[in-house]
Write an enzyme that holds these catalytic residues in place. Sequence first.
Site, PDB file in Angstrom:
ATOM      1  N   GLY A  26      16.635 -99.863 106.740  1.00 44.50           N
ATOM      2  CA  GLY A  26      16.754 -98.921 107.942  1.00 44.50           C
ATOM      3  C   GLY A  26      15.536 -98.261 108.630  1.00 44.50           C
ATOM      4  O   GLY A  26      15.686 -97.496 109.583  1.00 44.50           O
TER       5      GLY A  26
ATOM      6  N   ASN B 180      20.994-105.393 109.686  1.00 42.92           N
ATOM      7  CA  ASN B 180      22.234-104.722 109.942  1.00 42.92           C
ATOM      8  C   ASN B 180      21.822-103.438 110.876  1.00 42.92           C
ATOM      9  O   ASN B 180      22.243-103.591 112.047  1.00 42.92           O
ATOM     10  CB  ASN B 180      22.913-104.161 108.743  1.00 42.92           C
ATOM     11  N   THR B 181      20.964-102.487 110.426  1.00 42.37           N
ATOM     12  CA  THR B 181      20.878-101.105 111.086  1.00 42.37           C
ATOM     13  C   THR B 181      20.346-101.573 112.784  1.00 42.37           C
ATOM     14  O   THR B 181      20.680-100.530 113.533  1.00 42.37           O
ATOM     15  CB  THR B 181      19.765-100.093 110.308  1.00 42.37           C
TER      16      THR B 181
ATOM     17  N   LYS C 215      25.361-111.066  97.417  1.00 44.80           N
ATOM     18  CA  LYS C 215      23.899-110.484  97.671  1.00 44.80           C
ATOM     19  C   LYS C 215      23.494-109.383  96.716  1.00 44.80           C
ATOM     20  O   LYS C 215      24.155-108.308  96.843  1.00 44.80           O
ATOM     21  CB  LYS C 215      23.643-110.189  99.100  1.00 44.80           C
TER      22      LYS C 215
ATOM     23  N   ALA D  74      15.825-106.356 105.481  1.00 47.94           N
ATOM     24  CA  ALA D  74      15.565-104.946 105.608  1.00 47.94           C
ATOM     25  C   ALA D  74      14.246-104.813 106.329  1.00 47.94           C
ATOM     26  O   ALA D  74      13.116-105.306 106.181  1.00 47.94           O
ATOM     27  CB  ALA D  74      15.479-104.321 103.970  1.00 47.94           C
ATOM     28  N   GLY D  75      14.318-103.994 107.280  1.00 52.17           N
ATOM     29  CA  GLY D  75      13.024-103.403 107.846  1.00 52.17           C
ATOM     30  C   GLY D  75      12.909-103.998 109.552  1.00 52.17           C
ATOM     31  O   GLY D  75      12.094-103.454 110.203  1.00 52.17           O
TER      32      GLY D  75
END
Length: 266
Positions: free
Chosen positions: A165, A213-214, A104, A191-192
């Site tokens: 994040g 992830n976050t 990635k 992301a987001g």
Amino acid sequence: MTSGHPDQPFVIGGRTFASRLIVGTGKYRTNGEMVAAIRASAAEMVTVAVRRVDLDRSREEGILHHLDPAEFFLLPNTAGCYTVDDALRYARLGRAAGLNEWVKLEVIGDERTLLPDTAATLEAAAELVADGFKVMAYTNDDLVTALRLEDAGCVSVMPLASPIGSGLGVVNPYYIREIKRRLTVPVIVDAGVGTASDACVTMEQGVDGVLMNTAIAAASDPVGMALAMRLGVQAGREAFLAGRMPAREIAVPSSPAAGMLDRETP
């Protein structure tokens, strides 16, 4: 196939995955919590940051010690890289350490927003593809860049929903839909995403998958949030396949007026 509607297999780089949710391994409080959350998410593909993890699997305190390659498909990533040279170095380091030829690709262009450097990403992608890597490229929600990454040979293009994040969800759904309409390789939003409703809305745009992830790791209950994200992704995919009703700015009766009994009839 999903539970209610015929679906195309989720294939990336010639490999088929049952889950359209991809998860990361950073920011968890403990390795045990990380593994439990990943299992609750039912994700098969799991990203690991080559620059930030101990590549020695024998060390019990390291992330890789707890991720069985027989259970999870490990996707090395170049998180934390700000130059082409760094991205190339860590992609090759991951492969040399015995992970795999997948990567990635992330090349960050701005430290404050963590937005990608698209020119550097394109340059690194072309070189890694030529070097035999299967590149999944993180980028912004720009159609032109997405098309160029596909032309460079990436097996997947991964536009952001919003900054890494941030938890803001899909900021520009039109651009995400247009990227999906124009590309032939899988489009995975990366992301987001902040909560399960964001995951659902993201998948309703017709994209092939979501990486996060976050949103899971930073939740009060990561295992519970992982399950919620799993269900949100499934619900969004089902809704997309089912086809939503047209949006209107006026009310439309849910029952037809034709054939109604006269209200004054006794």
